[in-house]
Each structure stands twice: as structure tokens, then as C-alpha cells.
Design a protein around this motif. Structure first.
Motif, PDB file in Angstrom:
ATOM      1  N   LYS A  16       0.826  -1.214   0.000  1.00  0.00           N
ATOM      2  CA  LYS A  16       0.000   0.000   0.000  1.00  0.00           C
ATOM      3  C   LYS A  16       0.860   1.263   0.000  1.00  0.00           C
ATOM      4  N   GLU A  17       1.963   1.237   0.717  1.00  0.00           N
ATOM      5  CA  GLU A  17       2.849   2.404   0.751  1.00  0.00           C
ATOM      6  C   GLU A  17       3.507   2.618  -0.614  1.00  0.00           C
ATOM      7  N   PHE A  18       3.939   1.538  -1.252  1.00  0.00           N
ATOM      8  CA  PHE A  18       4.560   1.684  -2.570  1.00  0.00           C
ATOM      9  C   PHE A  18       3.528   2.104  -3.617  1.00  0.00           C
ATOM     10  N   TYR A  19       2.292   1.619  -3.492  1.00  0.00           N
ATOM     11  CA  TYR A  19       1.244   2.090  -4.406  1.00  0.00           C
ATOM     12  C   TYR A  19       0.996   3.584  -4.187  1.00  0.00           C
ATOM     13  N   SER A  20       1.000   4.017  -2.933  1.00  0.00           N
ATOM     14  CA  SER A  20       0.826   5.443  -2.639  1.00  0.00           C
ATOM     15  C   SER A  20       1.893   6.255  -3.361  1.00  0.00           C
ATOM     16  N   ALA A  21       3.125   5.783  -3.305  1.00  0.00           N
ATOM     17  CA  ALA A  21       4.213   6.474  -3.992  1.00  0.00           C
ATOM     18  C   ALA A  21       3.931   6.540  -5.495  1.00  0.00           C
ATOM     19  N   TYR A  22       3.519   5.443  -6.046  1.00  0.00           N
ATOM     20  CA  TYR A  22       3.222   5.352  -7.481  1.00  0.00           C
ATOM     21  C   TYR A  22       2.090   6.315  -7.853  1.00  0.00           C
ATOM     22  N   LEU A  23       1.064   6.373  -7.007  1.00  0.00           N
ATOM     23  CA  LEU A  23      -0.070   7.269  -7.230  1.00  0.00           C
ATOM     24  C   LEU A  23       0.388   8.725  -7.227  1.00  0.00           C
ATOM     25  N   TYR A  24       1.201   9.103  -6.233  1.00  0.00           N
ATOM     26  CA  TYR A  24       1.651  10.486  -6.151  1.00  0.00           C
ATOM     27  C   TYR A  24       2.607  10.836  -7.284  1.00  0.00           C
ATOM     28  N   LEU A  25       3.372   9.883  -7.758  1.00  0.00           N
ATOM     29  CA  LEU A  25       4.239  10.128  -8.902  1.00  0.00           C
ATOM     30  C   LEU A  25       3.392  10.377 -10.159  1.00  0.00           C
ATOM     31  N   ALA A  26       2.325   9.609 -10.322  1.00  0.00           N
ATOM     32  CA  ALA A  26       1.412   9.818 -11.460  1.00  0.00           C
ATOM     33  C   ALA A  26       0.741  11.186 -11.360  1.00  0.00           C
ATOM     34  N   MET A  27       0.337  11.570 -10.161  1.00  0.00           N
ATOM     35  CA  MET A  27      -0.265  12.889  -9.960  1.00  0.00           C
ATOM     36  C   MET A  27       0.744  13.993 -10.267  1.00  0.00           C
ATOM     37  N   SER A  28       1.991  13.797  -9.857  1.00  0.00           N
ATOM     38  CA  SER A  28       3.042  14.771 -10.123  1.00  0.00           C
ATOM     39  C   SER A  28       3.230  14.958 -11.632  1.00  0.00           C
ATOM     40  N   ALA A  29       3.280  13.868 -12.363  1.00  0.00           N
ATOM     41  CA  ALA A  29       3.435  13.939 -13.818  1.00  0.00           C
ATOM     42  C   ALA A  29       2.247  14.674 -14.440  1.00  0.00           C
ATOM     43  N   TYR A  30       1.056  14.386 -13.975  1.00  0.00           N
ATOM     44  CA  TYR A  30      -0.152  15.054 -14.480  1.00  0.00           C
ATOM     45  C   TYR A  30      -0.077  16.560 -14.238  1.00  0.00           C
ATOM     46  N   CYS A  31       0.410  16.949 -13.062  1.00  0.00           N
ATOM     47  CA  CYS A  31       0.541  18.378 -12.757  1.00  0.00           C
ATOM     48  C   CYS A  31       1.586  19.034 -13.645  1.00  0.00           C
ATOM     49  N   GLU A  32       2.700  18.341 -13.894  1.00  0.00           N
ATOM     50  CA  GLU A  32       3.711  18.874 -14.815  1.00  0.00           C
ATOM     51  C   GLU A  32       3.102  19.095 -16.190  1.00  0.00           C
ATOM     52  N   SER A  34       0.147  19.736 -16.822  1.00  0.00           N
ATOM     53  CA  SER A  34      -0.850  20.804 -16.696  1.00  0.00           C
ATOM     54  C   SER A  34      -0.217  22.154 -16.359  1.00  0.00           C
ATOM     55  N   ASN A  35       1.118  22.227 -16.426  1.00  0.00           N
ATOM     56  CA  ASN A  35       1.854  23.463 -16.126  1.00  0.00           C
ATOM     57  C   ASN A  35       1.652  23.946 -14.693  1.00  0.00           C
ATOM     58  N   LEU A  36       1.535  23.006 -13.769  1.00  0.00           N
ATOM     59  CA  LEU A  36       1.438  23.314 -12.338  1.00  0.00           C
ATOM     60  C   LEU A  36       2.664  22.700 -11.655  1.00  0.00           C
ATOM     61  N   SER A  37       3.804  23.318 -11.891  1.00  0.00           N
ATOM     62  CA  SER A  37       5.067  22.743 -11.421  1.00  0.00           C
ATOM     63  C   SER A  37       5.187  22.737  -9.898  1.00  0.00           C
ATOM     64  N   GLY A  38       4.536  23.676  -9.211  1.00  0.00           N
ATOM     65  CA  GLY A  38       4.564  23.679  -7.748  1.00  0.00           C
ATOM     66  C   GLY A  38       3.798  22.498  -7.175  1.00  0.00           C
ATOM     67  N   PHE A  39       2.620  22.234  -7.707  1.00  0.00           N
ATOM     68  CA  PHE A  39       1.853  21.053  -7.290  1.00  0.00           C
ATOM     69  C   PHE A  39       2.658  19.795  -7.610  1.00  0.00           C
TER      70      PHE A  39
END
Length: 163
Positions: A16-32, A34-39
């Protein structure tokens, strides 16, 4: 030596912790994208934290003579909508992880595994912080509403997060 029930429960939480990391990495890429580099930066730091959480559990299991069993991770979504929608999901996910940490603690209590109980105190405290951080950002996004200038200011603020 740790018993099988406790070992299985910890391995489940590692996943579950490693999936959380994977989820947040996917969210980070999505924000990049979307031109939201701070998010994106905030979420990338969160990715690193979640990896550390998984590693902390692995190390505890190994120190106690347990066997680490890593399973496949499900693919996270690749679309997350607006930052408000995304952080609604971040908070839900952190609440889910909190519930799982609490369940893991209950197993440690039932199994009378005192070392796991002590180790999990750190995770319990960490989850209070994780939920608080997600709630703060979510509430700020609600205040921002459709104000693009305020969103850009919040993006800059989140980009200041240190590793």
C-alpha cells in the motif's frame, strides 16, 4: 522472529505504501503536464516520503527475521481533473492509509507484537500530519475557486516544499 500473520499484514502495508508512492508520482506527472510545477514538486516530495514509508516497514520486517514479499502494483490513474478534484482524492487516499495503519496496529496488539506496536507509533503520528497537510491544501483550493491568479500563487507556494 515475527509470526506469519504479522508478517503478512506488514507485507500488505508495504504494498500500500509503494502504491501510494506510485499514485503520487502519477499525480506529479499530471501536474507537470498541466503546467502546475509547484503542485508537481509537492507531489514528487510526497512520492519520496511514501517510498521511505515502504522502506521503513521493509527494514523492520527484515530486522526481525521476516520475509519481504513484494507484489505487483496496480497502475494508478493518469487523469486527475482539477487540483481540487485531485486533492479531494489525496485526502481520501491518506484517510485510507490511516485506516490501514490502524488495522495493522490492531493486528500487532492482537498478536502481542510489541516491537511492531512501537514502530507503528511513528506511522500513526505521520498519518496525522499527512491528513492535515492534504486537508490544508484542499481547503485552500476551495478558497481559490476559479481564481487563476490565486491558483498560480498556491502553485508557487507548494513549489517551495523541501525534500
Amino acid at each position: 522472529m515475527m509470526n506469519t500473520k504479522m508478517q503478512t499484514a506488514i507485507n500488505d502495508q508495504i504494498q500500500k505504501e509503494f502504491y501510494s508512492a506510485y499514485l503520487y508520482l502519477a499525480m506529479s506527472a499530471y501536474c507537470e503536464e498541466s503546467n502546475l510545477s509547484g503542485f508537481a514538486k509537492w507531489l514528487k516530495v510526497q512520492y519520496h516520503e511514501e517510498m521511505e514509508h515502504g522502506m521503513k516497514l521493509m527494514e523492520h520486517l527484515l530486522e526481525r527475521g521476516g520475509k519481504v514479499t513484494l507484489g505487483a502494483l496496480a497502475a494508478p490513474p493518469s487523469e486527475f481533473g482539477t487540483p481540487l478534484v485531485m486533492f479531494t482524492e489525496v485526502l481520501k487516499h491518506e484517510e485510507y492509509i490511516t485506516a490501514n495503519i490502524n488495522e495493522l496496529y490492531e493486528v500487532a496488539l492482537a498478536e502481542k507484537d510489541y516491537p511492531v506496536q512501537v514502530m507503528l507509533q511513528w506511522f500513526i503520528t505521520e498519518q496525522v500530519e499527512e491528513e492535515s497537510n492534504a486537508t490544508t491544501i484542499l481547503e485552500q483550493l476551495k478558497l481559490v475557486g476559479d481564481n487563476k491568479g490565486a491558483l498560480i500563487m498556491l502553485d508557487k507556494e507548494l513549489g517551495q516544499r523541501q525534500d
